[in-house]
Design a protein around this motif. Structure first.
Motif, PDB file in Angstrom:
ATOM      1  N   GLU A  69       1.041  -1.298   0.028  1.00 46.51           N
ATOM      2  CA  GLU A  69      -0.077  -0.033   0.148  1.00 46.51           C
ATOM      3  C   GLU A  69       0.865   1.164   0.135  1.00 46.51           C
ATOM      4  OE1 GLU A  69      -3.184   1.659   3.034  1.00 46.51           O
ATOM      5  OE2 GLU A  69      -3.648  -0.087   2.514  1.00 46.51           O
ATOM      6  N   ILE A  70       0.668   2.042  -0.624  1.00 46.65           N
ATOM      7  CA  ILE A  70       1.374   3.411  -1.029  1.00 46.65           C
ATOM      8  C   ILE A  70       0.456   4.654  -0.991  1.00 46.65           C
ATOM      9  CG2 ILE A  70       2.943   4.648  -2.366  1.00 46.65           C
ATOM     10  CD1 ILE A  70       3.919   1.954  -1.950  1.00 46.65           C
ATOM     11  N   VAL A  71       0.306   5.216   0.111  1.00 43.87           N
ATOM     12  CA  VAL A  71      -0.410   6.336   0.384  1.00 43.87           C
ATOM     13  C   VAL A  71      -1.784   6.002   0.149  1.00 43.87           C
ATOM     14  CG1 VAL A  71      -0.745   8.876  -0.115  1.00 43.87           C
ATOM     15  CG2 VAL A  71       1.411   7.908  -0.443  1.00 43.87           C
ATOM     16  N   GLY A  72      -2.266   5.013   1.002  1.00 38.41           N
ATOM     17  CA  GLY A  72      -3.572   4.570   0.683  1.00 38.41           C
ATOM     18  C   GLY A  72      -4.143   4.019  -0.750  1.00 38.41           C
ATOM     19  N   GLU A  73      -3.231   3.586  -1.367  1.00 37.27           N
ATOM     20  CA  GLU A  73      -3.593   2.807  -2.803  1.00 37.27           C
ATOM     21  C   GLU A  73      -2.777   1.700  -2.989  1.00 37.27           C
ATOM     22  OE1 GLU A  73      -3.295   5.853  -6.074  1.00 37.27           O
ATOM     23  OE2 GLU A  73      -5.082   7.066  -5.093  1.00 37.27           O
ATOM     24  N   ARG A  74      -2.968   1.086  -3.786  1.00 31.50           N
ATOM     25  CA  ARG A  74      -2.500  -0.250  -4.262  1.00 31.50           C
ATOM     26  C   ARG A  74      -1.138   0.165  -5.129  1.00 31.50           C
ATOM     27  NH1 ARG A  74      -3.228  -3.913  -8.951  1.00 31.50           N
ATOM     28  NH2 ARG A  74      -5.001  -2.373  -9.160  1.00 31.50           N
ATOM     29  N   GLY A  75      -0.060  -0.522  -4.701  1.00 33.41           N
ATOM     30  CA  GLY A  75       1.363  -0.493  -5.068  1.00 33.41           C
ATOM     31  C   GLY A  75       2.044  -1.831  -5.167  1.00 33.41           C
ATOM     32  N   TYR A  76       3.245  -1.768  -5.625  1.00 34.67           N
ATOM     33  CA  TYR A  76       4.147  -3.056  -5.941  1.00 34.67           C
ATOM     34  C   TYR A  76       5.618  -2.600  -5.426  1.00 34.67           C
ATOM     35  CZ  TYR A  76      -0.109  -5.246  -7.839  1.00 34.67           C
ATOM     36  OH  TYR A  76      -1.174  -5.698  -8.275  1.00 34.67           O
ATOM     37  N   ARG A  77       6.164  -3.563  -4.835  1.00 37.53           N
ATOM     38  CA  ARG A  77       7.618  -3.403  -4.446  1.00 37.53           C
ATOM     39  C   ARG A  77       8.101  -4.927  -5.074  1.00 37.53           C
ATOM     40  NH1 ARG A  77       6.642  -2.705   1.170  1.00 37.53           N
ATOM     41  NH2 ARG A  77       5.759  -4.869   1.918  1.00 37.53           N
ATOM     42  N   VAL A  78       9.479  -4.766  -5.384  1.00 34.44           N
ATOM     43  CA  VAL A  78      10.473  -6.204  -5.736  1.00 34.44           C
ATOM     44  C   VAL A  78      10.550  -6.906  -4.342  1.00 34.44           C
ATOM     45  CG1 VAL A  78      11.323  -5.038  -7.606  1.00 34.44           C
ATOM     46  CG2 VAL A  78      12.729  -4.960  -5.512  1.00 34.44           C
ATOM     47  N   THR A  79      10.492  -8.079  -4.428  1.00 31.99           N
ATOM     48  CA  THR A  79      10.646  -9.147  -3.216  1.00 31.99           C
ATOM     49  C   THR A  79      12.183  -9.285  -3.114  1.00 31.99           C
ATOM     50  OG1 THR A  79      10.686 -11.110  -4.781  1.00 31.99           O
ATOM     51  CG2 THR A  79       8.725 -10.488  -3.998  1.00 31.99           C
ATOM     52  N   GLU A  80      12.518  -9.770  -1.928  1.00 33.79           N
ATOM     53  CA  GLU A  80      13.992 -10.192  -1.589  1.00 33.79           C
ATOM     54  C   GLU A  80      14.796 -10.987  -2.624  1.00 33.79           C
ATOM     55  OE1 GLU A  80      16.406 -11.806   2.197  1.00 33.79           O
ATOM     56  OE2 GLU A  80      14.124 -10.526   2.631  1.00 33.79           O
ATOM     57  N   ASP A  81      14.174 -11.957  -3.204  1.00 32.67           N
ATOM     58  CA  ASP A  81      14.377 -12.931  -4.302  1.00 32.67           C
ATOM     59  C   ASP A  81      14.519 -12.157  -5.760  1.00 32.67           C
ATOM     60  OD1 ASP A  81      14.616 -14.996  -2.805  1.00 32.67           O
ATOM     61  OD2 ASP A  81      12.916 -16.126  -3.587  1.00 32.67           O
ATOM     62  N   CYS A  82      13.818 -11.009  -5.850  1.00 36.51           N
ATOM     63  CA  CYS A  82      13.899 -10.309  -7.151  1.00 36.51           C
ATOM     64  C   CYS A  82      15.139  -9.244  -7.128  1.00 36.51           C
ATOM     65  CB  CYS A  82      12.642  -9.520  -7.236  1.00 36.51           C
ATOM     66  SG  CYS A  82      12.853  -8.736  -8.987  1.00 36.51           S
ATOM     67  N   GLU A  83      15.319  -8.668  -5.932  1.00 35.63           N
ATOM     68  CA  GLU A  83      16.382  -7.891  -5.734  1.00 35.63           C
ATOM     69  C   GLU A  83      17.659  -8.763  -5.759  1.00 35.63           C
ATOM     70  OE1 GLU A  83      18.014  -4.348  -5.584  1.00 35.63           O
ATOM     71  OE2 GLU A  83      15.864  -4.356  -5.214  1.00 35.63           O
ATOM     72  N   THR A  84      17.831  -9.921  -5.061  1.00 36.19           N
ATOM     73  CA  THR A  84      18.931 -10.668  -5.190  1.00 36.19           C
ATOM     74  C   THR A  84      19.370 -11.069  -6.682  1.00 36.19           C
ATOM     75  OG1 THR A  84      18.522 -11.864  -3.147  1.00 36.19           O
ATOM     76  CG2 THR A  84      19.718 -13.120  -4.614  1.00 36.19           C
ATOM     77  N   ALA A  85      18.312 -11.555  -7.609  1.00 36.79           N
ATOM     78  CA  ALA A  85      18.579 -11.658  -9.041  1.00 36.79           C
ATOM     79  C   ALA A  85      19.113 -10.496  -9.625  1.00 36.79           C
ATOM     80  CB  ALA A  85      17.258 -12.241  -9.606  1.00 36.79           C
ATOM     81  N   LEU A  86      18.383  -9.141  -9.452  1.00 44.35           N
ATOM     82  CA  LEU A  86      18.732  -8.039  -9.874  1.00 44.35           C
ATOM     83  C   LEU A  86      20.164  -7.671  -9.709  1.00 44.35           C
ATOM     84  CD1 LEU A  86      15.630  -5.860  -9.766  1.00 44.35           C
ATOM     85  CD2 LEU A  86      16.452  -6.854 -11.674  1.00 44.35           C
ATOM     86  N   GLU A  87      20.779  -7.816  -8.445  1.00 45.42           N
ATOM     87  CA  GLU A  87      22.063  -7.536  -8.033  1.00 45.42           C
ATOM     88  C   GLU A  87      22.865  -8.517  -8.710  1.00 45.42           C
ATOM     89  OE1 GLU A  87      22.281  -7.714  -3.564  1.00 45.42           O
ATOM     90  OE2 GLU A  87      20.576  -6.270  -3.631  1.00 45.42           O
ATOM     91  N   THR A  88      22.433  -9.625  -8.914  1.00 50.11           N
ATOM     92  CA  THR A  88      23.274 -10.722  -9.482  1.00 50.11           C
ATOM     93  C   THR A  88      23.821 -10.326 -11.218  1.00 50.11           C
ATOM     94  OG1 THR A  88      22.798 -12.559  -8.260  1.00 50.11           O
ATOM     95  CG2 THR A  88      23.586 -13.022 -10.222  1.00 50.11           C
ATOM     96  N   ILE A  89      22.563 -10.156 -11.723  1.00 50.17           N
ATOM     97  CA  ILE A  89      22.782  -9.639 -13.136  1.00 50.17           C
ATOM     98  C   ILE A  89      23.528  -8.243 -13.381  1.00 50.17           C
ATOM     99  CG2 ILE A  89      21.032 -11.175 -13.777  1.00 50.17           C
ATOM    100  CD1 ILE A  89      19.216  -8.630 -14.430  1.00 50.17           C
ATOM    101  N   ARG A  90      22.948  -7.309 -12.283  1.00 49.88           N
ATOM    102  CA  ARG A  90      24.079  -6.054 -12.118  1.00 49.88           C
ATOM    103  C   ARG A  90      25.441  -6.509 -12.332  1.00 49.88           C
ATOM    104  NH1 ARG A  90      19.594  -3.430  -8.636  1.00 49.88           N
ATOM    105  NH2 ARG A  90      18.162  -2.609 -10.066  1.00 49.88           N
ATOM    106  N   SER A  91      25.810  -6.900 -11.261  1.00 51.62           N
ATOM    107  CA  SER A  91      27.058  -7.162 -10.897  1.00 51.62           C
ATOM    108  C   SER A  91      27.898  -7.816 -12.131  1.00 51.62           C
ATOM    109  CB  SER A  91      27.293  -8.010  -9.657  1.00 51.62           C
ATOM    110  OG  SER A  91      26.812  -9.262  -9.643  1.00 51.62           O
ATOM    111  N   ARG A  92      27.278  -8.793 -12.544  1.00 47.18           N
ATOM    112  CA  ARG A  92      27.912  -9.485 -13.719  1.00 47.18           C
ATOM    113  C   ARG A  92      28.010  -8.583 -14.986  1.00 47.18           C
ATOM    114  NH1 ARG A  92      27.868 -15.610 -13.635  1.00 47.18           N
ATOM    115  NH2 ARG A  92      27.983 -15.589 -11.334  1.00 47.18           N
ATOM    116  N   THR A  93      26.932  -7.723 -15.191  1.00 45.31           N
ATOM    117  CA  THR A  93      27.200  -6.768 -16.361  1.00 45.31           C
ATOM    118  C   THR A  93      28.074  -5.733 -16.256  1.00 45.31           C
ATOM    119  OG1 THR A  93      24.954  -5.583 -15.788  1.00 45.31           O
ATOM    120  CG2 THR A  93      24.864  -7.354 -17.473  1.00 45.31           C
TER     121      THR A  93
END
Length: 153
Positions: free
Chosen positions: A118-142
């Protein structure tokens, strides 16, 4: 190539079999070695290519098998960088069609890469811990360059 398991439960890809021993490759490390045939048993668990793919960590495997285009990857990267965002913000900031955005959010949530918040009373989204781990992995590789990413340093 077939999948085999040694007497300790470790799985390998069978490369070559002789009378007394077989040449196998560890899909996690890429190391090859000979193991006596009496210590190996055939395993019927998917294709050898699927087993080879399992050498990639679960978060990265989920990311690469779920994200099929640059816009979806960009959405995850933006949510990772900017933090949780409301649906209205996503629609306004990225000029997305509402049904396309909804489809992407649904697929990414089902895969465990996004979670609703929830973002200021409305529906929102955030990345999960697993997603952040995957993104960090591909960022560090590139960021380290293709030579280092392949292990050719």
């Amino acid at each position: 190539m077939n999948t085999v398991e040694d007497d300790t439960g470790k799985r390998y890809l069978l490369l070559k079999r002789s009378d007394s021993a077989s040449l196998v490759r560890d899909p996690e490390t890429g190391n090859e070695c000979y193991i006596r045939n009496d210590r190996l048993e055939a395993v019927d668990e998917g294709s050898p290519l699927e087993m080879a793919a399992r050498s990639v960590g679960d978060p990265v495997l989920t990311l690469v098998t779920t994200v099929h285009d640059e816009e979806t990857l960009g959405l995850l990267l933006e949510l990772s960088e900017r933090g949780p965002l409301g649906v209205r913000t996503l629609l306004d900031a990225y000029d997305c069609c509402e049904s396309d955005l909804h489809g992407r959010l649904t697929v990414l949530s089902a895969a465990g890469l996004l979670e609703e918040t929830e973002i200021v009373g409305e529906r929102g989204y955030r990345v999960t811990e697993d997603c952040e781990t995957a993104l960090e992995t591909i960022r560090s590789r590139t960021e380290s360059g293709p030579e280092t990413a392949r292990g050719d340093s």
